[in-house]
Design an enzyme around this catalytic site. Structure first.
Site, mmCIF file in Angstrom:
data_model
loop_
_atom_site.group_PDB
_atom_site.id
_atom_site.type_symbol
_atom_site.label_atom_id
_atom_site.label_comp_id
_atom_site.label_asym_id
_atom_site.label_seq_id
_atom_site.Cartn_x
_atom_site.Cartn_y
_atom_site.Cartn_z
ATOM 1 N N GLU A 123 0.883 -1.175 0.000
ATOM 2 C CA GLU A 123 0.000 0.000 0.000
ATOM 3 C C GLU A 123 0.914 1.216 0.000
ATOM 4 O O GLU A 123 1.364 1.662 1.050
ATOM 5 C CB GLU A 123 -0.885 0.003 1.249
ATOM 6 C CG GLU A 123 -1.831 -1.188 1.356
ATOM 7 C CD GLU A 123 -3.057 -1.060 0.468
ATOM 8 O OE1 GLU A 123 -3.243 -0.003 -0.157
ATOM 9 O OE2 GLU A 123 -3.820 -2.029 0.394
ATOM 10 N N CYS A 155 -2.384 9.301 2.281
ATOM 11 C CA CYS A 155 -2.016 8.681 0.998
ATOM 12 C C CYS A 155 -3.046 9.071 -0.054
ATOM 13 O O CYS A 155 -2.741 9.119 -1.243
ATOM 14 C CB CYS A 155 -1.931 7.175 1.148
ATOM 15 S SG CYS A 155 -3.382 6.462 1.914
HETATM 16 P P1 NAD Z 1 8.117 5.461 4.670
HETATM 17 O O1 NAD Z 1 8.203 4.672 3.404
HETATM 18 O O2 NAD Z 1 9.209 6.398 4.989
HETATM 19 O O3 NAD Z 1 8.017 4.453 5.924
HETATM 20 C C1 NAD Z 1 6.978 3.509 6.021
HETATM 21 C C2 NAD Z 1 7.435 2.321 6.853
HETATM 22 O O4 NAD Z 1 8.423 1.588 6.121
HETATM 23 C C3 NAD Z 1 8.098 2.700 8.180
HETATM 24 O O5 NAD Z 1 7.693 1.781 9.165
HETATM 25 C C4 NAD Z 1 9.572 2.552 7.873
HETATM 26 O O6 NAD Z 1 10.359 2.314 9.014
HETATM 27 C C5 NAD Z 1 9.565 1.361 6.937
HETATM 28 N N1 NAD Z 1 10.710 1.273 6.039
HETATM 29 C C6 NAD Z 1 11.408 2.286 5.477
HETATM 30 N N2 NAD Z 1 12.381 1.799 4.685
HETATM 31 C C7 NAD Z 1 12.284 0.451 4.740
HETATM 32 C C8 NAD Z 1 13.010 -0.617 4.131
HETATM 33 N N3 NAD Z 1 14.042 -0.399 3.324
HETATM 34 N N4 NAD Z 1 12.628 -1.881 4.409
HETATM 35 C C9 NAD Z 1 11.587 -2.135 5.217
HETATM 36 N N5 NAD Z 1 10.870 -1.163 5.837
HETATM 37 C C10 NAD Z 1 11.221 0.116 5.597
HETATM 38 O O7 NAD Z 1 6.703 6.211 4.639
HETATM 39 P P2 NAD Z 1 6.135 7.326 5.638
HETATM 40 O O8 NAD Z 1 6.853 8.595 5.424
HETATM 41 O O9 NAD Z 1 6.032 6.769 7.005
HETATM 42 O O10 NAD Z 1 4.624 7.458 5.090
HETATM 43 C C11 NAD Z 1 4.247 8.244 4.015
HETATM 44 C C12 NAD Z 1 4.110 7.419 2.753
HETATM 45 O O11 NAD Z 1 3.239 6.320 2.959
HETATM 46 C C13 NAD Z 1 3.486 8.211 1.616
HETATM 47 O O12 NAD Z 1 4.132 7.892 0.421
HETATM 48 C C14 NAD Z 1 2.038 7.738 1.609
HETATM 49 O O13 NAD Z 1 1.373 7.903 0.384
HETATM 50 C C15 NAD Z 1 2.226 6.300 1.950
HETATM 51 N N6 NAD Z 1 1.012 5.707 2.506
HETATM 52 C C16 NAD Z 1 0.298 4.877 1.723
HETATM 53 C C17 NAD Z 1 -0.886 4.339 2.191
HETATM 54 C C18 NAD Z 1 -1.724 3.426 1.331
HETATM 55 O O14 NAD Z 1 -2.610 2.796 1.877
HETATM 56 N N7 NAD Z 1 -1.499 3.338 0.045
HETATM 57 C C19 NAD Z 1 -1.332 4.642 3.481
HETATM 58 C C20 NAD Z 1 -0.556 5.493 4.266
HETATM 59 C C21 NAD Z 1 0.613 6.026 3.756
#
Ligand code: NAD
Length: 515
Positions: A265, A299
């Site tokens: 997601e 998102c």
């Molecule tokens: P992010 O990608 O920085 O982090 C999300 C999660 O991934 C965190 O728990 C982080 O620690 C983990 N993570 C980061 N790098 C990783 C890796 N290499 N391997 C495994 N895990 C890793 O995102 P954010 O800044 O927390 O959230 C914002 C983003 O999330 C936006 O792009 C938004 O659109 C998206 N989002 C999407 C949805 C959806 O349902 N499509 C919902 C909420 C947020």
């Protein structure tokens, strides 16, 4: 003015209400910061990869027991959890506001969403239907059934620090799977709170073996390294990861390499078309909530607006007026509509996008930092509205901040084509009272997104539908409809109750009878 001490104190007392010992919040080197003032509210102990390894082993043990519990019994646990959430809705919602910076109304809305998905999952626990399929062979019965999958790894983003986990958790639990949650490093307290409440529900559930109590739901506090470890571990058959497209691009291949399953997601770049026949009053309100609500950090936030040339000179000035009236401030204060950005990096990315849009000829309205004197370590901004001539690179990428790019169009086909010409495919909407336009937008030649709305903004989905998006949004579906199937393994079974052995496709494979 809210001081850091007050926020830290408020946080500690909320967590104490959930049963979390005060020293949990002071014993570690993993800082937790509130975006409200940018100051530290807790220091947690960071889990190591070895800790995570132990959690996965505990989840495996719990799985052996949980998979054998009848699904309605598993649903009973989720029903008890919904009761805990109802009881603690205000407190948990407030914690969401403190940790993620959402206004109180939205923090509570997130908890309501948790309650809703729990209710859905309780019903689902009696409706995990198998399917009987017509067999081509006489005296045979063929059917498919669904079985628990195993420990589910859940990686979540900061901006929905409780709801997204609950979409996964409620379904995974009734489907027979234990949970290992790696929350955002920006919102770990919400995870501890949710898990503590689930612990209360487990305590109400009756006598259960220790393996189940310990391994059914666990939280791993840490950064990307723990997410990577979950992605790499063969004992975790499903990794559900919510976050940026960048993160999904790293997690997806790692899980695929070991033939695990992912539910991704990821980022969105959501658009709305406002047609000449639109009810502009409705459209204006929908645009405002979708574009500036949650400080543009959903998102599904509205980021691209396509307005028909005949109405743009009416709608755009109205929008500018509305933008000027939006109350920005401390999200804990009643009346605030826009709280802070999550942190400095988000602010920098926003300013870079504004500068790039200007270079591309965009007319920028708003976007500047506010309250820098009052809260030097927090990042509050005025939402930005930018009129663009065309959809350049900056418009095509997701900037996770309140920026709305406005573009004019003449023909609907052209607007739909531009709308679809971005890498992301999460949410979309059209405002029109013309049936033909509405039907076209929702048809095969219309929006290419997972969520397509008519006379509703792109954000604020209900849990009853499957939630997720196409293309770089990752293709996963969570919450309602038949999303539960992602958390189970499918089995196709054929039973021969005849005295013959006919082969499929009419194949004959006989041996001579012995003389
Ligand atoms: P992010 O990608 O920085 O982090 C999300 C999660 O991934 C965190 O728990 C982080 O620690 C983990 N993570 C980061 N790098 C990783 C890796 N290499 N391997 C495994 N895990 C890793 O995102 P954010 O800044 O927390 O959230 C914002 C983003 O999330 C936006 O792009 C938004 O659109 C998206 N989002 C999407 C949805 C959806 O349902 N499509 C919902 C909420 C947020």
């Amino acid at each position: 003015m809210m001081t850091t001490d007050t926020l830290a104190h408020d946080t500690a007392s909320l967590l104490a209400d959930f049963g979390i010992a005060p020293d949990t919040l002071t014993k570690g080197d993993f800082p937790v910061v509130s975006p409200i003032d940018g100051r530290r509210i807790a220091s947690l102990r960071r889990h190591t990869r070895d800790d995570l390894d132990g959690m996965i082993a505990a989840a495996e043990r719990a799985f052996l027991l949980w998979r054998a519990a009848p699904p309605p019994r598993r649903g009973e646990l989720v029903r008890l959890y919904a009761g805990q959430l109802r009881q603690h809705k205000a407190a948990l919602g407030r914690l969401v506001s403190i940790e993620a910076g959402k206004i109180l109304e939205e923090g509570q809305g997130e908890v309501q969403e948790m309650i809703d998905i729990c209710d859905f999952a309780v019903g689902l626990s009696r409706q995990l239907y198998d399917k009987v399929i017509a067999s081509e062979r006489p005296g045979h019965r063929m059917f498919e059934s669904w079985h628990p999958l195993g420990p589910v790894g859940i990686i979540t983003a900061f901006n929905f620090p409780v709801a997204v986990w609950s979409w996964n958790a409620a379904l995974a639990l009734v489907c027979g799977n234990p949970l290992i949650w790696k929350p955002s490093d920006k919102a770990p307290l919400c995870a501890l709170a949710c898990n503590a409440l689930l612990g209360h529900a487990i305590a109400q559930f009756g006598e259960i073996p220790d393996e189940l109590r310990q391994g059914l739901s666990q939280v791993a506090i840490g950064g990307a390294e723990l997410g990577e470890a979950l992605a790499d571990d063969r004992r975790v058959p499903l990794v559900s990861a919510t976050g940026s497209t960048r993160m999904g691009g790293l997690v997806g291949p790692r899980v695929a390499q070991r033939f695990g399953r992912t539910l991704l997601e990821l980022g969105g770049n959501n658009g709305m078309i406002v047609a000449p026949s639109a009810d502009l009053d409705l459209a204006l309100r929908a645009i405002l909530f979708a574009a500036v609500g949650t400080a543009g950090q959903r998102c599904t936030s509205l980021r691209r607006l396509f307005v028909h040339g005949d109405i743009a000179d009416t709608l755009v000035p109205q929008l500018q007026r509305a933008y000027g009236q939006v109350r920005i401030g401390n999200p804990l204060e009643p009346g605030t509509l826009v709280g802070p950005l999550i942190g400095e990096a988000a602010f920098t990315a926003m300013q870079q996008a504004l500068a790039e849009a200007k270079r591309d000829g965009g007319q920028v309205f708003g976007g500047e930092r506010v309250f820098a004197g009052k809260w030097p370590d927090a990042y509050y901004v005025r939402p930005a509205l930018i009129e663009m001539q065309e959809q350049g690179d900056v418009v095509r990428r997701e900037t996770f901040a309140p920026i709305l790019y406005v573009m004019r169009y003449r023909e609907l086909d052209e607007a739909v084509a531009t709308h679809n010409a971005v890498p992301q495919g999460l949410a979309s909407s059209i405002f029109t009272t013309d049936l033909r336009e509405a039907e076209l937008f929702t048809s095969a030649v219309g929006s290419d997104c997972g969520i397509v709305n008519v006379n509703i903004g792109p954000s604020g989905a209900e849990i009853g539908g499957a939630f997720g998006g196409e293309k770089e949004t990752g293709g996963g579906r969570e919450a309602g409809s038949d999303s539960w199937k992602a958390y189970m393994r499918r089995m196709t079974t054929t039973i021969n109750y005849s005295c013959d052995l006919p082969l499929a496709q009419g194949i004959r494979f006989e041996i001579e009878a012995a003389p």
